[in-house]
Design a protein around this motif. Sequence first.
Motif, mmCIF file in Angstrom:
data_model
loop_
_atom_site.group_PDB
_atom_site.id
_atom_site.type_symbol
_atom_site.label_atom_id
_atom_site.label_comp_id
_atom_site.label_asym_id
_atom_site.label_seq_id
_atom_site.Cartn_x
_atom_site.Cartn_y
_atom_site.Cartn_z
ATOM 1 N N MET A 5 0.831 -1.189 0.000
ATOM 2 C CA MET A 5 0.000 0.000 0.000
ATOM 3 C C MET A 5 0.867 1.241 0.000
ATOM 4 S SD MET A 5 -3.114 0.600 2.578
ATOM 5 C CE MET A 5 -4.068 2.084 2.480
ATOM 6 N N GLN A 6 0.302 2.354 -0.474
ATOM 7 C CA GLN A 6 1.027 3.610 -0.467
ATOM 8 C C GLN A 6 0.381 4.607 0.482
ATOM 9 O OE1 GLN A 6 1.291 4.625 -4.690
ATOM 10 N NE2 GLN A 6 3.426 4.047 -4.554
ATOM 11 N N VAL A 7 1.232 5.481 1.035
ATOM 12 C CA VAL A 7 0.787 6.601 1.855
ATOM 13 C C VAL A 7 1.472 7.850 1.312
ATOM 14 C CG1 VAL A 7 0.303 5.210 3.909
ATOM 15 C CG2 VAL A 7 2.584 6.170 3.598
ATOM 16 N N ASP A 8 0.848 9.007 1.510
ATOM 17 C CA ASP A 8 1.312 10.250 0.910
ATOM 18 C C ASP A 8 1.589 11.280 2.001
ATOM 19 O OD1 ASP A 8 1.668 12.585 -0.562
ATOM 20 O OD2 ASP A 8 -0.113 12.303 -1.799
ATOM 21 N N SER A 9 2.830 11.767 2.076
ATOM 22 C CA SER A 9 3.180 12.755 3.108
ATOM 23 C C SER A 9 2.460 14.082 2.901
ATOM 24 C CB SER A 9 4.691 12.971 3.156
ATOM 25 O OG SER A 9 5.147 13.498 1.921
ATOM 26 N N ASP A 14 -4.986 10.922 5.003
ATOM 27 C CA ASP A 14 -5.812 10.251 4.000
ATOM 28 C C ASP A 14 -5.384 8.812 3.763
ATOM 29 O OD1 ASP A 14 -7.047 12.678 3.720
ATOM 30 O OD2 ASP A 14 -6.235 13.108 1.720
ATOM 31 N N VAL A 15 -6.373 7.917 3.743
ATOM 32 C CA VAL A 15 -6.145 6.552 3.285
ATOM 33 C C VAL A 15 -6.254 6.611 1.770
ATOM 34 C CG1 VAL A 15 -7.019 4.191 3.281
ATOM 35 C CG2 VAL A 15 -7.119 5.553 5.380
ATOM 36 N N LEU A 16 -5.196 6.254 1.072
ATOM 37 C CA LEU A 16 -5.213 6.350 -0.386
ATOM 38 C C LEU A 16 -6.026 5.226 -0.993
ATOM 39 C CD1 LEU A 16 -1.549 7.363 -1.225
ATOM 40 C CD2 LEU A 16 -3.517 8.819 -0.781
ATOM 41 N N ASP A 17 -6.801 5.564 -1.977
ATOM 42 C CA ASP A 17 -7.574 4.580 -2.729
ATOM 43 C C ASP A 17 -6.613 3.914 -3.710
ATOM 44 O OD1 ASP A 17 -9.216 3.119 -4.340
ATOM 45 O OD2 ASP A 17 -10.553 4.767 -4.871
ATOM 46 N N GLN A 18 -6.181 2.715 -3.395
ATOM 47 C CA GLN A 18 -5.172 2.046 -4.200
ATOM 48 C C GLN A 18 -5.647 1.760 -5.620
ATOM 49 O OE1 GLN A 18 -1.977 1.822 -2.898
ATOM 50 N NE2 GLN A 18 -3.039 3.060 -1.401
ATOM 51 N N ASP A 19 -6.931 1.522 -5.797
ATOM 52 C CA ASP A 19 -7.448 1.282 -7.148
ATOM 53 C C ASP A 19 -7.380 2.535 -8.000
ATOM 54 O OD1 ASP A 19 -10.012 -0.905 -5.866
ATOM 55 O OD2 ASP A 19 -7.987 -1.355 -6.544
ATOM 56 N N PHE A 20 -7.499 3.705 -7.368
ATOM 57 C CA PHE A 20 -7.478 4.966 -8.085
ATOM 58 C C PHE A 20 -6.052 5.397 -8.429
ATOM 59 C CE2 PHE A 20 -7.170 9.631 -7.895
ATOM 60 C CZ PHE A 20 -7.949 9.937 -8.992
ATOM 61 N N LEU A 82 -0.991 -4.653 9.728
ATOM 62 C CA LEU A 82 -1.421 -3.316 9.360
ATOM 63 C C LEU A 82 -2.782 -3.376 8.677
ATOM 64 C CD1 LEU A 82 1.973 -1.955 8.003
ATOM 65 C CD2 LEU A 82 0.956 -1.565 10.244
ATOM 66 N N ASN A 83 -3.633 -2.426 8.971
ATOM 67 C CA ASN A 83 -4.987 -2.387 8.422
ATOM 68 C C ASN A 83 -5.017 -1.443 7.219
ATOM 69 O OD1 ASN A 83 -7.689 -1.958 7.842
ATOM 70 N ND2 ASN A 83 -8.306 -1.838 9.975
ATOM 71 N N PRO A 84 -5.263 -1.948 6.009
ATOM 72 C CA PRO A 84 -5.275 -1.083 4.827
ATOM 73 C C PRO A 84 -6.407 -0.058 4.834
ATOM 74 C CG PRO A 84 -6.041 -3.271 4.261
ATOM 75 C CD PRO A 84 -5.543 -3.336 5.678
ATOM 76 N N ASN A 85 -7.420 -0.263 5.669
ATOM 77 C CA ASN A 85 -8.536 0.678 5.737
ATOM 78 C C ASN A 85 -8.236 1.893 6.605
ATOM 79 O OD1 ASN A 85 -10.286 -0.970 4.139
ATOM 80 N ND2 ASN A 85 -10.513 -2.289 5.921
ATOM 81 N N THR A 86 -7.165 1.817 7.408
ATOM 82 C CA THR A 86 -6.824 2.928 8.292
ATOM 83 C C THR A 86 -5.375 3.394 8.143
ATOM 84 O OG1 THR A 86 -6.233 1.407 10.088
ATOM 85 C CG2 THR A 86 -8.520 2.217 10.032
ATOM 86 N N LEU A 87 -4.611 2.777 7.256
ATOM 87 C CA LEU A 87 -3.193 3.115 7.106
ATOM 88 C C LEU A 87 -3.028 4.426 6.342
ATOM 89 C CD1 LEU A 87 -0.334 2.072 7.733
ATOM 90 C CD2 LEU A 87 -0.337 1.036 5.463
ATOM 91 N N THR A 88 -2.412 5.388 6.997
ATOM 92 C CA THR A 88 -2.118 6.692 6.401
ATOM 93 C C THR A 88 -0.662 7.033 6.700
ATOM 94 O OG1 THR A 88 -2.644 7.973 8.396
ATOM 95 C CG2 THR A 88 -4.486 7.465 6.896
ATOM 96 N N HIS A 89 -0.181 8.119 6.131
ATOM 97 C CA HIS A 89 1.182 8.548 6.426
ATOM 98 C C HIS A 89 1.343 8.811 7.922
ATOM 99 C CE1 HIS A 89 4.780 11.106 6.508
ATOM 100 N NE2 HIS A 89 5.146 10.378 5.470
ATOM 101 N N LYS A 90 0.286 9.308 8.541
ATOM 102 C CA LYS A 90 0.325 9.635 9.971
ATOM 103 C C LYS A 90 0.300 8.387 10.862
ATOM 104 C CE LYS A 90 -1.725 13.083 12.982
ATOM 105 N NZ LYS A 90 -2.743 14.122 13.076
#
Length: 121
Positions: A5-9, A14-20, A82-90
């Motif tokens: 999964m990706q996160v954005d600083s 924000d939890v990134l929409d991986q499909d998008f 790690l939970n992909p539904n709550t994983l953010t940069h923070k």
Amino acid sequence: PMLLMQVDSARPNDVLDQDFTSYSSLVGIIYPETRRISTIAQFRSVDYGMEKCEVHIRFPAPVPGNWPAYFSLYRLDTANILNPNTLTHKTVPNRMVKLADIDQSIGEYTRNLTCASDQLL
């Protein structure tokens, strides 16, 4: 990996929409290069008694004219899935240790790690 999964600083909450944010190609999953992002991968070592893990990253050939790509590889401090539904940069776990700085132009990178059976990496 059990999670990729990706996160954005620039968007730390924000939890990134991986499909998008990604698309599939012949060389694998491609993510846009327009953001300052981190890719998080989580693995579980499952071989009892082996206690040796290997990280192997293969990069596609660099595209002429593109800027060089450099990556830092870290081991994160987590004992939980790690939970992909709550994983953010923070909410990404703290970095435990830097494993390497990698120049994409090398083509591929391999690193051996010590890991206990059933350990999350």
